[in-house]
Design a protein around this motif. Structure first.
Motif, PDB file in Angstrom:
ATOM      1  N   ALA A   1     -17.009  52.664   4.902  1.00 31.67           N
ATOM      2  CA  ALA A   1     -18.112  53.042   4.247  1.00 31.67           C
ATOM      3  C   ALA A   1     -19.353  53.463   5.282  1.00 31.67           C
ATOM      4  O   ALA A   1     -19.913  54.677   4.687  1.00 31.67           O
ATOM      5  CB  ALA A   1     -18.827  51.692   3.431  1.00 31.67           C
ATOM      6  N   ILE A   2     -19.318  53.162   6.315  1.00 34.94           N
ATOM      7  CA  ILE A   2     -20.401  53.444   7.313  1.00 34.94           C
ATOM      8  C   ILE A   2     -19.901  54.961   7.787  1.00 34.94           C
ATOM      9  O   ILE A   2     -20.693  55.893   7.837  1.00 34.94           O
ATOM     10  CB  ILE A   2     -20.230  52.778   8.662  1.00 34.94           C
ATOM     11  CG1 ILE A   2     -20.777  51.227   8.210  1.00 34.94           C
ATOM     12  CG2 ILE A   2     -20.784  53.290   9.718  1.00 34.94           C
ATOM     13  CD1 ILE A   2     -20.789  50.248   9.283  1.00 34.94           C
ATOM     14  N   GLU A   3     -18.486  55.279   7.864  1.00 34.36           N
ATOM     15  CA  GLU A   3     -18.317  56.588   8.131  1.00 34.36           C
ATOM     16  C   GLU A   3     -18.301  57.462   7.064  1.00 34.36           C
ATOM     17  O   GLU A   3     -18.857  58.748   7.294  1.00 34.36           O
ATOM     18  CB  GLU A   3     -16.780  56.658   8.340  1.00 34.36           C
ATOM     19  CG  GLU A   3     -16.616  56.084   9.938  1.00 34.36           C
ATOM     20  CD  GLU A   3     -15.127  55.740  10.381  1.00 34.36           C
ATOM     21  OE1 GLU A   3     -14.226  56.093   9.505  1.00 34.36           O
ATOM     22  OE2 GLU A   3     -14.679  55.045  11.255  1.00 34.36           O
ATOM     23  N   GLU A   4     -18.180  57.026   5.686  1.00 34.57           N
ATOM     24  CA  GLU A   4     -18.412  58.028   4.510  1.00 34.57           C
ATOM     25  C   GLU A   4     -19.889  58.527   4.515  1.00 34.57           C
ATOM     26  O   GLU A   4     -19.859  59.506   4.063  1.00 34.57           O
ATOM     27  CB  GLU A   4     -17.859  57.165   3.395  1.00 34.57           C
ATOM     28  CG  GLU A   4     -17.944  58.027   2.001  1.00 34.57           C
ATOM     29  CD  GLU A   4     -17.340  57.330   0.810  1.00 34.57           C
ATOM     30  OE1 GLU A   4     -17.811  57.684  -0.093  1.00 34.57           O
ATOM     31  OE2 GLU A   4     -16.770  56.312   1.146  1.00 34.57           O
ATOM     32  N   VAL A   5     -20.937  57.583   4.979  1.00 32.51           N
ATOM     33  CA  VAL A   5     -22.312  58.418   4.716  1.00 32.51           C
ATOM     34  C   VAL A   5     -22.645  59.010   5.848  1.00 32.51           C
ATOM     35  O   VAL A   5     -23.702  59.650   5.915  1.00 32.51           O
ATOM     36  CB  VAL A   5     -23.087  56.697   4.541  1.00 32.51           C
ATOM     37  CG1 VAL A   5     -22.774  55.931   3.614  1.00 32.51           C
ATOM     38  CG2 VAL A   5     -23.245  56.111   5.780  1.00 32.51           C
ATOM     39  N   GLY A   6     -21.868  58.885   6.981  1.00 31.68           N
ATOM     40  CA  GLY A   6     -22.181  59.927   8.151  1.00 31.68           C
ATOM     41  C   GLY A   6     -22.252  59.240   9.304  1.00 31.68           C
ATOM     42  O   GLY A   6     -22.987  59.980  10.393  1.00 31.68           O
ATOM     43  N   PHE A   7     -22.498  57.939   9.384  1.00 28.43           N
ATOM     44  CA  PHE A   7     -22.622  57.287  10.576  1.00 28.43           C
ATOM     45  C   PHE A   7     -21.581  57.243  11.502  1.00 28.43           C
ATOM     46  O   PHE A   7     -20.498  57.265  10.942  1.00 28.43           O
ATOM     47  CB  PHE A   7     -23.212  55.797  10.130  1.00 28.43           C
ATOM     48  CG  PHE A   7     -24.604  55.510   9.924  1.00 28.43           C
ATOM     49  CD1 PHE A   7     -25.581  56.218  11.008  1.00 28.43           C
ATOM     50  CD2 PHE A   7     -25.267  54.919   8.948  1.00 28.43           C
ATOM     51  CE1 PHE A   7     -27.020  55.973  10.666  1.00 28.43           C
ATOM     52  CE2 PHE A   7     -26.628  54.559   8.669  1.00 28.43           C
ATOM     53  CZ  PHE A   7     -27.583  55.119   9.694  1.00 28.43           C
ATOM     54  N   GLU A   8     -21.692  57.090  12.663  1.00 26.91           N
ATOM     55  CA  GLU A   8     -20.520  56.607  13.461  1.00 26.91           C
ATOM     56  C   GLU A   8     -21.041  55.311  14.299  1.00 26.91           C
ATOM     57  O   GLU A   8     -21.836  55.120  14.741  1.00 26.91           O
ATOM     58  CB  GLU A   8     -20.574  58.007  14.542  1.00 26.91           C
ATOM     59  CG  GLU A   8     -19.567  57.591  15.710  1.00 26.91           C
ATOM     60  CD  GLU A   8     -19.303  58.558  16.816  1.00 26.91           C
ATOM     61  OE1 GLU A   8     -18.449  58.382  17.847  1.00 26.91           O
ATOM     62  OE2 GLU A   8     -20.100  59.227  16.683  1.00 26.91           O
ATOM     63  N   ILE A   9     -19.693  54.495  14.488  1.00 25.57           N
ATOM     64  CA  ILE A   9     -20.091  53.098  15.108  1.00 25.57           C
ATOM     65  C   ILE A   9     -19.802  53.660  16.387  1.00 25.57           C
ATOM     66  O   ILE A   9     -18.709  53.719  16.814  1.00 25.57           O
ATOM     67  CB  ILE A   9     -18.986  52.074  14.618  1.00 25.57           C
ATOM     68  CG1 ILE A   9     -19.129  52.010  13.061  1.00 25.57           C
ATOM     69  CG2 ILE A   9     -19.355  50.849  15.138  1.00 25.57           C
ATOM     70  CD1 ILE A   9     -18.120  51.033  12.410  1.00 25.57           C
ATOM     71  N   ILE A  10     -20.855  53.068  17.246  1.00 22.13           N
ATOM     72  CA  ILE A  10     -20.674  53.637  18.683  1.00 22.13           C
ATOM     73  C   ILE A  10     -20.673  52.180  19.562  1.00 22.13           C
ATOM     74  O   ILE A  10     -20.315  52.204  20.417  1.00 22.13           O
ATOM     75  CB  ILE A  10     -21.880  54.203  19.339  1.00 22.13           C
ATOM     76  CG1 ILE A  10     -23.135  53.626  19.005  1.00 22.13           C
ATOM     77  CG2 ILE A  10     -21.959  55.653  18.629  1.00 22.13           C
ATOM     78  CD1 ILE A  10     -24.545  54.303  19.586  1.00 22.13           C
ATOM     79  N   ASP A  11     -20.781  50.925  19.039  1.00 21.06           N
ATOM     80  CA  ASP A  11     -20.780  49.684  19.700  1.00 21.06           C
ATOM     81  C   ASP A  11     -20.452  48.499  18.418  1.00 21.06           C
ATOM     82  O   ASP A  11     -20.877  48.883  17.431  1.00 21.06           O
ATOM     83  CB  ASP A  11     -21.839  49.423  20.384  1.00 21.06           C
ATOM     84  CG  ASP A  11     -21.393  48.403  21.802  1.00 21.06           C
ATOM     85  OD1 ASP A  11     -20.293  47.990  21.681  1.00 21.06           O
ATOM     86  OD2 ASP A  11     -22.119  48.229  22.576  1.00 21.06           O
ATOM     87  N   ARG A  12     -19.991  47.441  19.036  1.00 23.10           N
ATOM     88  CA  ARG A  12     -19.707  46.188  17.998  1.00 23.10           C
ATOM     89  C   ARG A  12     -19.451  45.167  18.540  1.00 23.10           C
ATOM     90  O   ARG A  12     -19.040  45.113  19.858  1.00 23.10           O
ATOM     91  CB  ARG A  12     -18.692  46.596  16.898  1.00 23.10           C
ATOM     92  CG  ARG A  12     -17.266  46.741  17.534  1.00 23.10           C
ATOM     93  CD  ARG A  12     -16.273  47.513  16.633  1.00 23.10           C
ATOM     94  NE  ARG A  12     -16.293  46.791  15.095  1.00 23.10           N
ATOM     95  CZ  ARG A  12     -15.959  47.627  14.157  1.00 23.10           C
ATOM     96  NH1 ARG A  12     -15.403  48.581  14.418  1.00 23.10           N
ATOM     97  NH2 ARG A  12     -16.045  46.719  12.910  1.00 23.10           N
ATOM     98  N   CYS A  13     -19.576  43.881  18.069  1.00 22.65           N
ATOM     99  CA  CYS A  13     -19.145  42.722  18.491  1.00 22.65           C
ATOM    100  C   CYS A  13     -19.373  41.716  17.235  1.00 22.65           C
ATOM    101  O   CYS A  13     -19.651  42.258  16.094  1.00 22.65           O
ATOM    102  CB  CYS A  13     -20.206  42.162  19.486  1.00 22.65           C
ATOM    103  SG  CYS A  13     -21.978  41.879  18.947  1.00 22.65           S
ATOM    104  N   THR A  14     -19.019  40.398  17.431  1.00 16.97           N
ATOM    105  CA  THR A  14     -19.052  39.641  16.419  1.00 16.97           C
ATOM    106  C   THR A  14     -19.896  38.574  16.874  1.00 16.97           C
ATOM    107  O   THR A  14     -19.926  38.128  17.996  1.00 16.97           O
ATOM    108  CB  THR A  14     -17.555  39.036  16.021  1.00 16.97           C
ATOM    109  OG1 THR A  14     -17.032  38.449  17.136  1.00 16.97           O
ATOM    110  CG2 THR A  14     -16.891  40.058  15.555  1.00 16.97           C
ATOM    111  N   THR A  15     -20.515  37.515  16.006  1.00 12.21           N
ATOM    112  CA  THR A  15     -21.183  36.279  16.276  1.00 12.21           C
ATOM    113  C   THR A  15     -20.776  35.621  14.988  1.00 12.21           C
ATOM    114  O   THR A  15     -20.455  35.851  13.961  1.00 12.21           O
ATOM    115  CB  THR A  15     -22.583  36.692  16.312  1.00 12.21           C
ATOM    116  OG1 THR A  15     -23.434  35.395  16.460  1.00 12.21           O
ATOM    117  CG2 THR A  15     -23.128  37.105  14.884  1.00 12.21           C
ATOM    118  N   THR A  16     -20.901  34.093  15.447  1.00 14.03           N
ATOM    119  CA  THR A  16     -20.348  33.113  14.395  1.00 14.03           C
ATOM    120  C   THR A  16     -21.573  31.969  14.351  1.00 14.03           C
ATOM    121  O   THR A  16     -22.159  31.682  15.229  1.00 14.03           O
ATOM    122  CB  THR A  16     -19.160  32.162  14.968  1.00 14.03           C
ATOM    123  OG1 THR A  16     -18.071  33.310  15.224  1.00 14.03           O
ATOM    124  CG2 THR A  16     -18.570  31.302  13.892  1.00 14.03           C
TER     125      THR A  16
END
Length: 292
Positions: free
Chosen positions: A265-280
């Protein structure tokens, strides 16, 4: 991820060197900063440099920062640290004061080099924000919210941010407390009132408006969105997608917090994911995505 936002790289070590000056109180993960004034290959050489210092109008103390292992540099025992502090403190031209000094000067050795400078200790402002008039059990904790605000706006000068699904204002409060220019928004009028009360409770000033993100007409440098999910907020996948699409419309950059995998969905709207992580938090595993 916050480290990468601030400094452009990360490290598994418990220290780093950088020319970028960050107030340690901004981060829930930084304990202190040493602004290096002198560098030497030995303590004796460092003493020759430090003795030229003059602090005529302010009191000071010297603090040795080798209280733990720093990479391969082993911790210095307490008596030795006190001896180093005394040696350096007594040769400075000024008035020492151990209890309430105007300036704290730090000394540290790392990898056989010695460093001396102005020390700034972190104040855990985010801990003060744990206790607010209104809260949700599923809301982001204040530590995570502060890191997210830093990831979104590491350098606040001239930047405008928006949190269009702000809830009770957890991210907005952290951002405002760090001088980030941010607006909050939510579709629930009761939640908006709660966010306003929370902001005022901590003596902060911020704007919270009511309405969907689709009605936002201004443009921002960054949007911070903790996507609603089907626990207390009933929202469809299509509505989630529309929030992301609207974020792309109003902001050049976006930090999205989600419990679902939404890369497509993020790519479909034209955004690019340039960094990521997870938190709990409890049973929730959240993904934090930095998108441009």
């Amino acid at each position: 991820m916050e480290m990468r936002a601030f400094f452009g790289f990360d490290t598994q070590l418990n220290y780093l060197f950088s020319p970028i000056e960050i107030d340690p109180s901004r981060s829930p993960f930084i304990e202190e900063r040493l602004e290096i004034l002198f560098e030497a290959d030995s303590l004796a050489e460092l003493k020759l440099l430090v003795q030229e210092m003059k602090i005529p109008s302010k009191t000071y103390k010297v603090d040795c920062l080798n209280k733990m292992d720093l990479g391969e540099t082993k911790k210095i025992r307490h008596p030795e640290r006190r001896a180093i502090e005394r040696e350096l403190g007594l040769i400075i031209d000024g008035e020492p004061e151990l209890n309430h000094p105007d300036i704290i000067l730090g000394v540290i050795t790392v990898n056989d080099c010695w460093y001396f400078g102005k020390q700034t200790k972190s104040v855990s402002v985010w801990r003060e924000h744990l206790h607010k008039p209104h809260s949700y059990s599923t809301a982001l904790n204040t530590r995570t919210a502060r890191a997210i605000a830093n990831i979104a706006v590491p350098f606040p000068e001239g930047k405008k941010a928006i949190d269009p699904c702000c809830g009770i204002g957890t991210v907005v409060i952290e951002a405002l407390s760090m001088g980030i220019q941010i607006e909050g928004r939510d579709i629930n009028p009761l939640v908006c009132n709660g966010a306003r009360e929370n902001i005022a409770y901590f003596g902060l000033e911020g704007t919270i408006t009511k309405g969907p993100i689709s009605e936002v007409i201004n443009c921002y440098d960054v949007a911070i969105i903790d996507l609603p999910y089907n626990v207390y907020t009933h929202i469809t996948k299509e509505e989630q997608f529309d929030i992301i699409r609207q974020a792309r419309r109003i902001a050049d950059q976006c930090v999205i917090v989600t419990i679902d995998t939404i890369d497509e969905a993020i790519e479909e709207v034209g955004f690019e994911i340039i960094d990521r992580c997870t938190t709990t938090k409890q049973l929730f595993v959240r993904q934090i995505l930095l998108c441009k």
